[in-house]
Design a protein around this motif. Structure first.
Motif, mmCIF file in Angstrom:
data_model
loop_
_atom_site.group_PDB
_atom_site.id
_atom_site.type_symbol
_atom_site.label_atom_id
_atom_site.label_comp_id
_atom_site.label_asym_id
_atom_site.label_seq_id
_atom_site.Cartn_x
_atom_site.Cartn_y
_atom_site.Cartn_z
ATOM 1 N N PRO A 127 0.746 -1.181 0.080
ATOM 2 C CA PRO A 127 0.084 0.101 -0.339
ATOM 3 C C PRO A 127 0.753 1.539 -0.133
ATOM 4 O O PRO A 127 0.469 2.339 -0.269
ATOM 5 N N GLU A 128 2.013 1.041 0.352
ATOM 6 C CA GLU A 128 3.151 2.323 0.201
ATOM 7 C C GLU A 128 3.471 2.776 -0.920
ATOM 8 O O GLU A 128 3.917 3.818 -1.171
ATOM 9 N N GLU A 129 3.271 1.799 -2.078
ATOM 10 C CA GLU A 129 3.812 2.283 -3.374
ATOM 11 C C GLU A 129 2.699 2.642 -4.325
ATOM 12 O O GLU A 129 2.797 2.778 -5.556
ATOM 13 N N VAL A 130 1.479 2.486 -3.856
ATOM 14 C CA VAL A 130 0.193 3.195 -4.598
ATOM 15 C C VAL A 130 -0.449 4.638 -4.235
ATOM 16 O O VAL A 130 -0.236 5.011 -3.320
ATOM 17 N N ASP A 131 -0.359 5.428 -5.544
ATOM 18 C CA ASP A 131 -0.902 6.402 -5.382
ATOM 19 C C ASP A 131 -2.363 6.439 -5.811
ATOM 20 O O ASP A 131 -2.815 5.833 -6.927
ATOM 21 N N ARG A 132 -3.049 7.264 -5.322
ATOM 22 C CA ARG A 132 -4.807 7.274 -5.468
ATOM 23 C C ARG A 132 -5.156 8.676 -5.773
ATOM 24 O O ARG A 132 -4.754 9.783 -4.764
ATOM 25 N N LEU A 133 -6.101 9.271 -6.727
ATOM 26 C CA LEU A 133 -6.699 10.450 -6.787
ATOM 27 C C LEU A 133 -8.240 10.103 -7.147
ATOM 28 O O LEU A 133 -8.778 8.996 -7.671
ATOM 29 N N ALA A 134 -9.127 11.218 -6.631
ATOM 30 C CA ALA A 134 -10.508 10.825 -6.975
ATOM 31 C C ALA A 134 -10.664 11.113 -8.145
ATOM 32 O O ALA A 134 -9.821 11.610 -9.350
ATOM 33 N N LEU A 135 -11.758 10.602 -8.929
ATOM 34 C CA LEU A 135 -12.226 10.685 -10.464
ATOM 35 C C LEU A 135 -12.034 12.064 -10.851
ATOM 36 O O LEU A 135 -11.598 12.206 -12.055
ATOM 37 N N ALA A 136 -12.507 12.968 -10.184
ATOM 38 C CA ALA A 136 -12.386 14.458 -10.829
ATOM 39 C C ALA A 136 -11.330 14.935 -10.570
ATOM 40 O O ALA A 136 -11.027 16.276 -11.298
ATOM 41 N N ASP A 137 -10.107 14.406 -10.041
ATOM 42 C CA ASP A 137 -8.712 14.921 -10.254
ATOM 43 C C ASP A 137 -8.008 14.768 -11.543
ATOM 44 O O ASP A 137 -7.053 15.617 -11.523
ATOM 45 N N ILE A 138 -8.664 13.837 -12.319
ATOM 46 C CA ILE A 138 -8.026 13.724 -13.530
ATOM 47 C C ILE A 138 -9.084 14.124 -14.761
ATOM 48 O O ILE A 138 -10.291 13.545 -14.511
ATOM 49 N N ASP A 139 -8.982 15.078 -15.595
ATOM 50 C CA ASP A 139 -9.962 15.505 -16.613
ATOM 51 C C ASP A 139 -10.153 14.497 -17.536
ATOM 52 O O ASP A 139 -9.713 14.731 -18.710
ATOM 53 N N PHE A 140 -10.981 13.593 -17.231
ATOM 54 C CA PHE A 140 -11.484 12.702 -18.289
ATOM 55 C C PHE A 140 -13.078 12.561 -18.368
ATOM 56 O O PHE A 140 -13.691 12.505 -17.105
ATOM 57 N N ASN A 141 -13.760 12.524 -19.448
ATOM 58 C CA ASN A 141 -15.230 12.338 -19.656
ATOM 59 C C ASN A 141 -15.602 10.916 -19.588
ATOM 60 O O ASN A 141 -15.495 10.328 -20.483
ATOM 61 N N TRP A 142 -15.983 10.410 -18.256
ATOM 62 C CA TRP A 142 -16.270 8.819 -18.368
ATOM 63 C C TRP A 142 -17.462 8.639 -18.735
ATOM 64 O O TRP A 142 -17.863 7.458 -19.379
ATOM 65 N N SER A 143 -18.282 9.403 -19.384
ATOM 66 C CA SER A 143 -19.670 9.263 -19.938
ATOM 67 C C SER A 143 -19.683 9.140 -21.199
ATOM 68 O O SER A 143 -20.411 8.776 -22.004
ATOM 69 N N GLY A 144 -18.315 9.604 -21.869
ATOM 70 C CA GLY A 144 -18.099 9.456 -23.280
ATOM 71 C C GLY A 144 -17.813 8.088 -23.801
ATOM 72 O O GLY A 144 -17.629 7.237 -22.885
ATOM 73 N N SER A 145 -18.020 7.709 -25.105
ATOM 74 C CA SER A 145 -17.781 6.397 -25.509
ATOM 75 C C SER A 145 -16.660 6.034 -25.964
ATOM 76 O O SER A 145 -15.886 7.091 -26.231
ATOM 77 N N LEU A 146 -16.260 4.879 -26.033
ATOM 78 C CA LEU A 146 -14.807 4.434 -26.617
ATOM 79 C C LEU A 146 -14.809 4.745 -28.274
ATOM 80 O O LEU A 146 -15.604 4.293 -29.029
#
Length: 146
Positions: A127-146
């Protein structure tokens, strides 16, 4: 493709009574050693992320359901710094996604009620080598399609 990320197509062997789905051999691209194997369940419509490993190489396979993986590269010296890559894995689009250390990852359940992701990691979870961010912290549109 994000620099150092690999997508390796895998064999799905048709046999009566149920297929055999290959995952990884020690001679495969992306094999960096063995630390542990674990499974993650993800429900349809749920997004997990963002996280990145400082040292661990991930080798992700989806034998059940369908999952959209989104990677973001913010490594300053990478030729793909600032870029996103996304792809879907499932038994119908069967492959292994190899993600090197320091690349951000989020993923979304797409198929059925639950999908299964297997990670063949090159080291045991720390767990000491993992970084975490909230979804809103990286600007990506998850509702967009592939």
């Amino acid at each position: 493709m994000i620099s150092d990320v690999l997508l390796t197509k895998l064999a799905r062997v048709k046999v009566p009574g149920g297929d055999v789905l290959h995952a990884m051999k020690c001679c495969d691209p992306g094999y960096m050693g063995f630390g542990e194997a674990y499974f993650s369940l993800i429900k349809q419509g749920v997004v997990k992320g963002w996280k990145r490993h400082q040292k661990m190489t991930l080798n992700l396979v989806v034998p059940v359901g369908a999952v959209r993986f989104v990677m973001y590269d913010d490594r300053p010296l990478s030729p793909t710094c600032g870029q996103f890559q996304q792809l879907n894995l499932s038994p119908d689009n069967y492959g292994r996604l190899t993600i090197p250390p320091m690349v951000w990852l989020g993923f979304e359940g797409l198929g059925g009620s639950e999908s299964l992701v297997m990670n063949l990691a090159d080291m045991m979870h720390d767990p000491e080598e993992v970084d975490r961010l909230a979804l809103a912290d990286i600007d990506f549109n998850w509702s967009g399609s592939l």
